[in-house]
Each structure stands twice: as structure tokens, then as C-alpha cells.
Motif scaffolding. Structure first.
Motif, PDB file in Angstrom:
ATOM      1  N   VAL A   1       0.809  -0.981  -0.171  1.00 29.85           N
ATOM      2  CA  VAL A   1      -0.049  -0.273  -0.212  1.00 29.85           C
ATOM      3  C   VAL A   1       0.519   0.903   0.068  1.00 29.85           C
ATOM      4  CG1 VAL A   1      -1.960   0.900   1.479  1.00 29.85           C
ATOM      5  CG2 VAL A   1      -2.150  -1.030   0.976  1.00 29.85           C
ATOM      6  N   LEU A   2       0.707   1.968  -1.217  1.00 33.18           N
ATOM      7  CA  LEU A   2       1.420   3.508  -1.199  1.00 33.18           C
ATOM      8  C   LEU A   2       0.276   4.717  -1.005  1.00 33.18           C
ATOM      9  CD1 LEU A   2       3.650   2.344  -4.571  1.00 33.18           C
ATOM     10  CD2 LEU A   2       4.258   1.668  -1.620  1.00 33.18           C
ATOM     11  N   ARG A   3       1.131   5.634  -0.615  1.00 29.36           N
ATOM     12  CA  ARG A   3       0.827   7.025  -0.924  1.00 29.36           C
ATOM     13  C   ARG A   3       0.394   7.248  -2.971  1.00 29.36           C
ATOM     14  NH1 ARG A   3       4.872  10.557   2.395  1.00 29.36           N
ATOM     15  NH2 ARG A   3       4.154  10.228   3.890  1.00 29.36           N
ATOM     16  N   THR A   4      -1.016   7.917  -2.546  1.00 29.21           N
ATOM     17  CA  THR A   4      -1.256   8.183  -3.544  1.00 29.21           C
ATOM     18  C   THR A   4      -0.260   8.644  -4.957  1.00 29.21           C
ATOM     19  OG1 THR A   4      -3.116   8.684  -2.894  1.00 29.21           O
ATOM     20  CG2 THR A   4      -4.078   9.507  -5.439  1.00 29.21           C
ATOM     21  N   ASP A   5       0.628   9.647  -5.066  1.00 25.62           N
ATOM     22  CA  ASP A   5       1.061   9.881  -5.147  1.00 25.62           C
ATOM     23  C   ASP A   5       2.636   8.930  -6.086  1.00 25.62           C
ATOM     24  OD1 ASP A   5       3.431   9.956  -3.499  1.00 25.62           O
ATOM     25  OD2 ASP A   5       3.681  11.974  -2.650  1.00 25.62           O
ATOM     26  N   GLY A   6       3.039   7.575  -5.194  1.00 28.79           N
ATOM     27  CA  GLY A   6       3.533   6.543  -5.787  1.00 28.79           C
ATOM     28  C   GLY A   6       4.353   6.620  -4.847  1.00 28.79           C
ATOM     29  N   SER A   7       4.622   7.456  -3.271  1.00 27.82           N
ATOM     30  CA  SER A   7       5.587   7.433  -2.755  1.00 27.82           C
ATOM     31  C   SER A   7       5.400   6.342  -1.635  1.00 27.82           C
ATOM     32  CB  SER A   7       6.086   9.315  -2.232  1.00 27.82           C
ATOM     33  OG  SER A   7       4.688   9.421  -1.522  1.00 27.82           O
ATOM     34  N   LEU A   8       6.140   5.524  -0.777  1.00 25.37           N
ATOM     35  CA  LEU A   8       6.413   4.459   0.207  1.00 25.37           C
ATOM     36  C   LEU A   8       5.267   5.060   1.126  1.00 25.37           C
ATOM     37  CD1 LEU A   8      10.113   3.279  -0.068  1.00 25.37           C
ATOM     38  CD2 LEU A   8       7.860   2.461  -0.792  1.00 25.37           C
ATOM     39  N   GLY A   9       5.662   6.233   1.249  1.00 25.42           N
ATOM     40  CA  GLY A   9       4.591   6.453   3.006  1.00 25.42           C
ATOM     41  C   GLY A   9       5.268   5.475   4.512  1.00 25.42           C
ATOM     42  N   GLY A  10       4.796   5.528   5.194  1.00 24.79           N
ATOM     43  CA  GLY A  10       5.259   5.076   6.102  1.00 24.79           C
ATOM     44  C   GLY A  10       5.770   3.186   6.203  1.00 24.79           C
ATOM     45  N   TYR A  11       6.128   2.778   6.762  1.00 24.22           N
ATOM     46  CA  TYR A  11       5.854   1.112   7.549  1.00 24.22           C
ATOM     47  C   TYR A  11       6.738   0.959   8.679  1.00 24.22           C
ATOM     48  CZ  TYR A  11       6.772  -4.012   5.927  1.00 24.22           C
ATOM     49  OH  TYR A  11       6.154  -5.111   6.128  1.00 24.22           O
ATOM     50  N   ILE A  12       6.335   0.083   9.395  1.00 19.78           N
ATOM     51  CA  ILE A  12       6.409  -0.623  10.788  1.00 19.78           C
ATOM     52  C   ILE A  12       7.781  -1.146  10.726  1.00 19.78           C
ATOM     53  CG2 ILE A  12       5.789  -2.993  10.284  1.00 19.78           C
ATOM     54  CD1 ILE A  12       4.788  -2.393  12.874  1.00 19.78           C
ATOM     55  N   GLY A  13       8.352  -1.687   9.890  1.00 24.23           N
ATOM     56  CA  GLY A  13       9.573  -2.623   9.299  1.00 24.23           C
ATOM     57  C   GLY A  13      11.058  -1.281   9.255  1.00 24.23           C
ATOM     58  N   GLY A  14      10.719  -0.326   8.677  1.00 27.28           N
ATOM     59  CA  GLY A  14      11.345   0.708   8.448  1.00 27.28           C
ATOM     60  C   GLY A  14      11.231   0.835   6.335  1.00 27.28           C
ATOM     61  N   LEU A  15      12.106   2.322   6.381  1.00 31.34           N
ATOM     62  CA  LEU A  15      11.656   2.621   4.585  1.00 31.34           C
ATOM     63  C   LEU A  15      12.095   1.855   3.995  1.00 31.34           C
ATOM     64  CD1 LEU A  15      10.815   5.938   3.852  1.00 31.34           C
ATOM     65  CD2 LEU A  15       8.825   4.194   4.463  1.00 31.34           C
ATOM     66  N   PRO A  16      13.429   1.424   4.397  1.00 31.91           N
ATOM     67  CA  PRO A  16      14.690   0.498   3.560  1.00 31.91           C
ATOM     68  C   PRO A  16      13.639  -1.260   3.612  1.00 31.91           C
ATOM     69  CG  PRO A  16      16.472   1.421   5.354  1.00 31.91           C
ATOM     70  CD  PRO A  16      13.972   1.971   5.282  1.00 31.91           C
ATOM     71  N   ALA A  17      13.123  -1.457   4.812  1.00 28.71           N
ATOM     72  CA  ALA A  17      12.549  -3.352   4.545  1.00 28.71           C
ATOM     73  C   ALA A  17      11.183  -3.286   3.178  1.00 28.71           C
ATOM     74  CB  ALA A  17      11.822  -3.534   5.932  1.00 28.71           C
ATOM     75  N   LYS A  18      10.708  -2.561   3.588  1.00 31.80           N
ATOM     76  CA  LYS A  18       8.658  -1.419   2.534  1.00 31.80           C
ATOM     77  C   LYS A  18      10.137  -1.749   0.872  1.00 31.80           C
ATOM     78  CE  LYS A  18       5.399   1.030   2.126  1.00 31.80           C
ATOM     79  NZ  LYS A  18       4.366   1.863   2.359  1.00 31.80           N
ATOM     80  N   THR A  19      10.962  -1.160   0.957  1.00 34.63           N
ATOM     81  CA  THR A  19      11.242  -1.162  -0.063  1.00 34.63           C
ATOM     82  C   THR A  19      12.360  -2.797  -1.156  1.00 34.63           C
ATOM     83  OG1 THR A  19      11.746   1.518   0.113  1.00 34.63           O
ATOM     84  CG2 THR A  19      13.361   0.128  -1.991  1.00 34.63           C
ATOM     85  N   ALA A  20      12.417  -2.656   0.379  1.00 35.14           N
ATOM     86  CA  ALA A  20      12.926  -4.642  -0.121  1.00 35.14           C
ATOM     87  C   ALA A  20      12.238  -5.516  -0.544  1.00 35.14           C
ATOM     88  CB  ALA A  20      14.270  -5.365   1.103  1.00 35.14           C
ATOM     89  N   LEU A  21      11.210  -5.804   0.100  1.00 29.08           N
ATOM     90  CA  LEU A  21       9.683  -6.312   0.077  1.00 29.08           C
ATOM     91  C   LEU A  21       9.651  -6.196  -1.357  1.00 29.08           C
ATOM     92  CD1 LEU A  21       8.251  -6.428   3.670  1.00 29.08           C
ATOM     93  CD2 LEU A  21       9.517  -8.001   2.707  1.00 29.08           C
ATOM     94  N   LEU A  22       9.001  -5.116  -1.369  1.00 33.07           N
ATOM     95  CA  LEU A  22       8.580  -4.469  -3.429  1.00 33.07           C
ATOM     96  C   LEU A  22       9.342  -4.918  -4.170  1.00 33.07           C
ATOM     97  CD1 LEU A  22       7.288  -1.015  -2.490  1.00 33.07           C
ATOM     98  CD2 LEU A  22       5.713  -2.800  -2.674  1.00 33.07           C
ATOM     99  N   ALA A  23      10.813  -4.538  -3.960  1.00 38.24           N
ATOM    100  CA  ALA A  23      12.117  -4.926  -5.294  1.00 38.24           C
ATOM    101  C   ALA A  23      11.385  -6.218  -5.469  1.00 38.24           C
ATOM    102  CB  ALA A  23      13.192  -4.237  -4.510  1.00 38.24           C
TER     103      ALA A  23
END
Length: 200
Positions: A173-195
Motif C-alpha cells: 500500500v502506497l501513497r496516492t502519489d506513488g511514494s512509499l508512505g510509512g512502514y512498521i519495518g522501516g522504509l528500507p524493508a518496504k523497499t526490499a519487499l517491493l523489489a
């Protein structure tokens, strides 16, 4: 007597002995039905994860950054103080997490216990697995999906407080503008999961 006890307590115990003692404790607690929450930790590409399970199912996945000891204290207060490290109870969940990170699993089949969330938050979290592997949705789209288009901020809160990240895929789930938004595991973890999912 006191000197003997002090001597026993001060004698170093090797890791193998501790493991054997813990396995005996785990077996005895299992046989006496004394475990309400079983937990273990597993290594993953996004760090060490704490997995906790009740008889209903997997109840918590926690990142190291959440402080596993604090998470266990919270579970003791919210669910039951009868918590024990019992890795065998979490074999299925651990295997499915490993398969996910190995790109051999796109959906999770392990039973879930969503009792740590209530009301609207639980409603949102129940719908998150509908977002397909490798796909994303906006907070607004999820709000519309649950029938409350104006509840965009509340959807964000439901994602931020998701007790089962990775398994209940709030990272999609991302922000409407496509940016990541927050994540309980931190943005590096969110980025890694999406990648990880995009590479499949």
C-alpha cells in the motif's frame, strides 16, 4: 547447602545443555497445555523476525527494530503471560516466510489470529491479502475497497499498526502519489519487499 547451591549456580553451562533443558521445558509445557503464545525468531533478508502464534494461528510478525523483548512484553499483556519460545510450533510459518523470501511463495496459507486488531483496522487488514503479489494499491483505493472512501488516513493507521507485516502485505500500500508512505519495518524493508516481488 548454600555453598553447594551457589557453586551450582556459578558453574558455566554450555549451550548444548541449555538447549536440551529448554527442549524438555518446551515438551513439558506442551503436554500440560501451558503455552498460550509460542514464539521463535528467524533470519531473513530484512533482518531477524520474531514470529508468535496462538492456538488460532500466527498472531505477530515483528521486525528487530520493534525490539523483540518489548513485543513479547506487549503480547504478555494483550494476550497471555504464558509465552514460551517453542520453535516447532512455528515450523509452518517459518517455512512459508523462507519460501516467500526465496521467491517460491506468493501467498501465505498459515492460519492467522487477527485478535490484536479491532474494528476498522482489522477490516482493512483482512482485505490487504487481496492485493496481488507484485502489485500495489494506494491508501485511497483500500479505503474505497472497504467501503469508506473518506477513511484514507484511517487506512494508513491500519497499515502502520498491522501486527502481521509481510504475511498481511501492508507493504503493498502506497501513497496516492506513488511514494512509499510509512512502514512498521522501516522504509528500507518496504523497499526490499517491493523489489523482491517486482523481480519475480
Amino acid at each position: 547447602m548454600n555453598d553447594d547451591l551457589a557453586g551450582l549456580l556459578s558453574t558455566p553451562v554450555d549451550a548444548g545443555t541449555l538447549d536440551r533443558l529448554h527442549r524438555r521445558l518446551e515438551q513439558a509445557a506442551e503436554q500440560a497445555d501451558l503455552i498460550d503464545v509460542a514464539y521463535t525468531t528467524v533470519d531473513s533478508p530484512v533482518g531477524k523476525l520474531l514470529l508468535a502464534q496462538t492456538p488460532k494461528g500466527l498472531v505477530r510478525v515483528a521486525y528487530a527494530g520493534e525490539d523483540h523483548d518489548r513485543v513479547l512484553e506487549s503480547l504478555a499483556g494483550q494476550l497471555s503471560p504464558r509465552i514460551l519460545r517453542a520453535p516447532r510450533r512455528l515450523d509452518v510459518a517459518a517455512r512459508e516466510i523462507d519460501e516467500y523470501f526465496g521467491r517460491r511463495r506468493q501467498t501465505f496459507d498459515v492460519p492467522l489470529d487477527l485478535s490484536l486488531s479491532r474494528g476498522f483496522r482489522q477490516l482493512v487488514q483482512r482485505r490487504l491479502p487481496e492485493i496481488g503479489y507484485g502489485r500495489t494499491r494506494s491508501y485511497r483505493e483500500i479505503a474505497e475497497l472497504v467501503g469508506n472512501p473518506k477513511a484514507v488516513r484511517a487506512v494508513g493507521t491500519a497499515c502502520a499498526t498491522n501486527p502481521l507485516p509481510i504475511v498481511v502485505p501492508c507493504h503493498r500500500v502506497l501513497r496516492t502519489d506513488g511514494s512509499l508512505g510509512g512502514y512498521i519495518g522501516g522504509l528500507p524493508a518496504k523497499t526490499a519487499l517491493l523489489a523482491l516481488e517486482a523481480a519475480a
